[in-house]
Write an enzyme that holds these catalytic residues in place. Structure first.
Site, PDB file in Angstrom:
ATOM      1  N   GLY A   1       0.983  -1.318   0.103  1.00 20.78           N
ATOM      2  CA  GLY A   1      -0.048  -0.058  -0.031  1.00 20.78           C
ATOM      3  C   GLY A   1       0.975   1.339   0.135  1.00 20.78           C
TER       4      GLY A   1
ATOM      5  CE  LYS B   1      -7.046  -1.834  10.009  1.00 18.50           C
ATOM      6  NZ  LYS B   1      -6.329  -1.837   8.806  1.00 18.50           N
TER       7      LYS B   1
ATOM      8  CB  SER C   1      -7.283   0.167  13.483  1.00 17.94           C
ATOM      9  OG  SER C   1      -8.144   1.224  13.992  1.00 17.94           O
TER      10      SER C   1
ATOM     11  CB  SER D   1      -6.522  11.760   8.490  1.00 23.10           C
ATOM     12  OG  SER D   1      -6.990  10.708   9.157  1.00 23.10           O
TER      13      SER D   1
END
Length: 353
Positions: A14, A171, A132, A211
């Site tokens: 990623g 997650k 997370s 974000s």
């Protein structure tokens, strides 16, 4: 005890992501060679910031095309790597139409494909997984399920599902899948990074990060009339990158690691920005009452169940294990949000009103 040879390439999946870009930067600064997987190495808009970094630092960068759902696509980039840092995973909180296909399947199968590829590659010694705190809890109300009113690494998210909080659910099952695969072999060890809400300056000018979008919205007037009382554990993206690298190269490190600086509300973040930037931008100045947030939540892609279980519920995290096991220290969140907002201004992502 796991000693990683720093002369070997490190695989970062990623690679164009918000967190991965900082991990790659930190590794290149240290002279480490990085193999980064991306969806399309020819997409200059998404990879130019990576190639620019590679020209600036002593480490070498190689980009490889990969697909989370194609196990074969990780064979070449993983070749000769002792350390694998797996960050790639979809991140959506709203606007989700098909949780299974958009979040759950890519997260779980992508993790499985990377770890199974490691099983096929005899050089891999350690895998660091980006999970997370969402794998520790699903809703703020889950704090009531803890023994001391504090979230620690021993807790798992037991309340999320495909129907309620699908991102935390994705997650959770991805991390559980990783631990299950890790237990079935003895070639490599698994370390997990569990960051809170990641903020801080981006290395690219992309606006598709949750974000980045939130920080833009804090300053563009979307929340001028007020923000809900939502508590989050805040962490600087640069600290998250540091945590991954420390986890990768600290021989005695092990287990899960909550990576959170401290808790704060949305209004507290806005107040930090107003204190530094003044009234140039229409930062929110009040909190929306919970009942009003509950009424308008569907208009913002949120369920009323989400509001009931998260608004005005204070949460707390214990980050002591990360300090002990990884030697972590944390950036004050005031610095995080100021640096983040300044980056958005500098990159032209937000115009003055």
């Amino acid at each position: 005890m796991c000693e990683i040879n720093r002369s070997k390439p490190v695989l970062v999946t990623g690679g164009t992501g918000y967190v991965a870009s900082w991990i790659i930067k930190r590794l290149l600064e240290k002279g480490v060679c990085v193999n980064a997987t991306v969806r399309d190495p020819s997409n200059s808009k998404k990879v130019d910031h990576l190639t620019s970094m590679a020209n600036e630092y002593s480490g070498k960068l190689r980009l490889f095309q990969s697909d989370l759902l194609d196990i074969k696509s990780f064979e070449r980039p993983m070749r000769d790597c002792e350390l694998v840092i797996h960050t790639a995973s979809p991140f959506f909180m709203t606007g989700i139409r098909n949780p299974e296909e958009e979040l759950i399947r890519p997260a779980k199968e992508g993790t499985r494909n990377v770890l199974e590829s490691a099983n096929r590659n005899s050089t891999v010694k350690r895998i660091v997984l980006t999970s997370s705190v969402a794998a520790i809890y699903g809703d703020n109300a889950d704090i009531e399920l803890t023994q001391t009113g504090i979230f620690t690494e021993k807790y798992w998210n037991l309340t999320s599902s495909a129907e309620h909080q699908p991102y935390p659910y994705s997650k959770t099952i991805a991390e559980k899948e990783a631990w299950a695969i890790a237990k079935e072999q003895d070639q490599w060890d698994l370390l997990v990074i569990n960051p809170g809400w990641i903020l801080g300056p981006s290395l690219s000018k992309r606006k598709d990060s949750m974000s980045i979008q939130f920080m833009v919205q804090l300053g563009d007037g979307k929340y001028k009339m007020g923000v809900p009382e939502l508590w989050n554990g805040i962490i600087d993206v640069r600290d998250v990158a540091t945590a991954h690298i420390k986890a990768g190269f600290s021989p005695k490190a092990s287990g899960r690691h909550i990576i959170v600086s401290r808790e704060a509300t949305l209004l507290e973040l806005a107040n930090m920005l107003r204190k530094h930037f003044g009234d140039t931008y229409p930062f929110p100045i009040r909190q929306v009452p919970k009942y009003l947030f509950w009424l308008i939540a569907p208009m913002h892609g949120l369920t009323r169940k989400y509001v009931a279980k998260n608004a005005a519920v204070h949460i707390k995290f214990d980050n002591s294990y990360s300090k002990k096991d990884l030697g972590m220290s944390y950036t004050p969140i005031e610095q995080t949000v100021i640096d983040h907002f300044q980056q958005i201004i500098d990159d032209g992502l937000l115009k003055q009103s």
